[in-house]
Write an enzyme that holds these catalytic residues in place. Sequence first.
Site, PDB file in Angstrom:
ATOM      1  N   LYS A 168      22.030   2.510  22.980  1.00 33.59           N
ATOM      2  CA  LYS A 168      21.812   1.392  23.913  1.00 33.59           C
ATOM      3  C   LYS A 168      22.732   0.214  23.592  1.00 33.59           C
ATOM      4  O   LYS A 168      22.775  -0.760  24.324  1.00 33.59           O
ATOM      5  CB  LYS A 168      20.351   0.937  23.879  1.00 33.59           C
ATOM      6  CG  LYS A 168      19.385   2.008  24.436  1.00 33.59           C
ATOM      7  CD  LYS A 168      17.982   1.464  24.505  1.00 33.59           C
ATOM      8  CE  LYS A 168      16.923   2.529  24.595  1.00 33.59           C
ATOM      9  NZ  LYS A 168      16.741   3.071  25.942  1.00 33.59           N
ATOM     10  N   CYS A 183       8.559   5.228  30.631  1.00 35.60           N
ATOM     11  CA  CYS A 183       7.847   5.391  29.343  1.00 35.60           C
ATOM     12  C   CYS A 183       6.972   4.194  29.015  1.00 35.60           C
ATOM     13  O   CYS A 183       6.816   3.805  27.849  1.00 35.60           O
ATOM     14  CB  CYS A 183       8.811   5.649  28.186  1.00 35.60           C
ATOM     15  SG  CYS A 183       9.696   7.176  28.348  1.00 35.60           S
ATOM     16  N   GLN A 202      15.875  -3.019  23.316  1.00 35.81           N
ATOM     17  CA  GLN A 202      16.436  -3.620  24.537  1.00 35.81           C
ATOM     18  C   GLN A 202      17.085  -4.975  24.283  1.00 35.81           C
ATOM     19  O   GLN A 202      17.467  -5.643  25.243  1.00 35.81           O
ATOM     20  CB  GLN A 202      15.333  -3.789  25.597  1.00 35.81           C
ATOM     21  CG  GLN A 202      14.778  -2.493  26.148  1.00 35.81           C
ATOM     22  CD  GLN A 202      15.781  -1.717  27.000  1.00 35.81           C
ATOM     23  OE1 GLN A 202      16.747  -2.281  27.516  1.00 35.81           O
ATOM     24  NE2 GLN A 202      15.567  -0.426  27.139  1.00 35.81           N
ATOM     25  N   HIS A 258       6.889   0.316  25.021  1.00 39.83           N
ATOM     26  CA  HIS A 258       7.405   1.654  25.335  1.00 39.83           C
ATOM     27  C   HIS A 258       6.485   2.665  24.636  1.00 39.83           C
ATOM     28  O   HIS A 258       5.917   2.355  23.584  1.00 39.83           O
ATOM     29  CB  HIS A 258       8.832   1.738  24.770  1.00 39.83           C
ATOM     30  CG  HIS A 258       9.593   2.973  25.132  1.00 39.83           C
ATOM     31  ND1 HIS A 258       9.399   4.172  24.494  1.00 39.83           N
ATOM     32  CD2 HIS A 258      10.565   3.185  26.047  1.00 39.83           C
ATOM     33  CE1 HIS A 258      10.232   5.076  25.005  1.00 39.83           C
ATOM     34  NE2 HIS A 258      10.939   4.509  25.957  1.00 39.83           N
ATOM     35  N   ASP A 294      10.662  -4.138  17.892  1.00 34.51           N
ATOM     36  CA  ASP A 294      11.373  -3.094  18.613  1.00 34.51           C
ATOM     37  C   ASP A 294      12.507  -3.786  19.371  1.00 34.51           C
ATOM     38  O   ASP A 294      12.284  -4.436  20.391  1.00 34.51           O
ATOM     39  CB  ASP A 294      10.403  -2.394  19.576  1.00 34.51           C
ATOM     40  CG  ASP A 294      11.108  -1.370  20.474  1.00 34.51           C
ATOM     41  OD1 ASP A 294      12.351  -1.325  20.467  1.00 34.51           O
ATOM     42  OD2 ASP A 294      10.397  -0.630  21.185  1.00 34.51           O
TER      43      ASP A 294
HETATM   44  N1  PLP Z   1      11.575   0.928  22.844  1.00 35.86           N
HETATM   45  C1  PLP Z   1      12.099   0.415  23.963  1.00 35.86           C
HETATM   46  C2  PLP Z   1      11.774  -0.999  24.353  1.00 35.86           C
HETATM   47  C3  PLP Z   1      12.952   1.190  24.738  1.00 35.86           C
HETATM   48  O1  PLP Z   1      13.476   0.681  25.861  1.00 35.86           O
HETATM   49  C4  PLP Z   1      13.242   2.516  24.329  1.00 35.86           C
HETATM   50  C5  PLP Z   1      14.097   3.377  25.164  1.00 35.86           C
HETATM   51  O2  PLP Z   1      14.223   3.193  26.345  1.00 35.86           O
HETATM   52  C6  PLP Z   1      12.688   2.985  23.154  1.00 35.86           C
HETATM   53  C7  PLP Z   1      11.851   2.164  22.439  1.00 35.86           C
HETATM   54  C8  PLP Z   1      12.977   4.359  22.652  1.00 35.86           C
HETATM   55  O3  PLP Z   1      14.333   4.474  22.321  1.00 35.86           O
HETATM   56  P1  PLP Z   1      14.968   5.882  21.924  1.00 35.86           P
HETATM   57  O4  PLP Z   1      14.562   6.830  23.006  1.00 35.86           O
HETATM   58  O5  PLP Z   1      16.429   5.608  21.882  1.00 35.86           O
HETATM   59  O6  PLP Z   1      14.402   6.261  20.611  1.00 35.86           O
END
Ligand code: PLP
Length: 421
Positions: free
Chosen positions: A241, A379, A218, A138, A215
């Site tokens: 999430k 993203c 998900q 992401h 990370d």
């Molecule tokens: N990393 C992953 C794999 C994600 O799916 C997301 C959000 O969709 C993020 C990071 C960023 O999360 P946040 O926008 O809640 O900070």
Amino acid sequence: MEKSKVSLTLQSNSFVLALNVENIRAEFPILSTKVGKYPLVYFDNGATSEKPAVVIDRISKYYEQENANIHRGVHHLSQISTENYELARESVRAFIGAEHLHEIIYTSGTTEGINLVAHCYGELLNEGDEILITEMEHHSNIVPWQMLAERKGIVLKYIPLLKSGELDFTQLDSLLTDKTKLVSITHISNSLGTINPIKDVIEKSHAVGAKVLIDAAQSLQHMKVDVKELDCDFLVFSGHKVFGPTGVGVLFGKEEILNSMPPYKGGGDMIKTVSMEKTVYNELPHKFEAGTPNIVGGIALGTAIDWLSSLNYEDIQQYEHELLEYGTQELMKIEGVTIYGTAEKKSSILSFLINGLHPYDIGTLLNQQGVAVRTGHHCTQPIMDYFGIPGTIRASFSFYNTKEEIDIFISALKKAIQMLG
Ligand code: PLP
């Protein structure tokens, strides 16, 4: 009395349900709302999950009965708020299996957690040091490292992507060197659904002395993650999430590493003493928690986690896998469909395109029939560049979704294709 979320195994069409999905759905008020005249079909769980009534009620209760600023307050409400905020931290600690409560740092979400590590752990790095990420990250797990690389002359490397949507781990051994100081990798790809073999990555990275950040944005909503068992050095996730509110998240870090890092933001709460000449920083976790935090967010995140913990992850995974298999099978029957992300180990995310049709047009026509999907690059522009596409249509399922909703989605999709064709 709390409704049972687990029923005896019951047969619904071809699905074997160990989860009582009907009861679970009843706990989410939004799932019985409509979009125009159509019942809502919410397949945008990768972006954010819906919230059960216990979480919504907890937020109201906080503002109705408990609202006060936390830490150092002598009055009744401040003490209650502080206690509940810290109890929620304990729920998080137990949920991810961290050894110490002070290894749990509240953040505003995954993005802030990664930025915090990039900034503070990054301060310990020197020119020529290497950071290894992957082509499926992401943007929030790419851009902070690019910024750090630029700021400190650090070399950023990427584990390449394969057509299956898996990473090419045959490259891992040669990408890891004695200069690698950190490997930052997503557990599950938000665009492709791929579940990465993170335990293996952690072991190999540790063998060259690199730290590892996972990370988990998900993953925690789908599967059990235990930071001690994984032996990861950092792990980040977002409250919104995992059935909690927006604006709150968590950074787990091993005590020793967090202690070695300088603080992130300066301000109240992160200090022990301040004089005109000098500040002595507070201990963990407060050293990284400057200013008034998202108090209600933290408390309601604890409620969400307690709620999620009352379910059985094996049941969740089995049921979501069945949704994924069924959705994939039905989608493949439609002419001109290409699915992006066909990894062997996959979470309940279906990213696809339909020959010649723009994802945005499909998403708009699905919305007109009550079906919420996400369209675009999610993203993850490097993934889209790799496949040579501008974006995909992404349907992401949670365990409150049903096979019947997939049927509605497929028939709405067919209608959309017809209208565009
Ligand atoms: N990393 C992953 C794999 C994600 O799916 C997301 C959000 O969709 C993020 C990071 C960023 O999360 P946040 O926008 O809640 O900070």
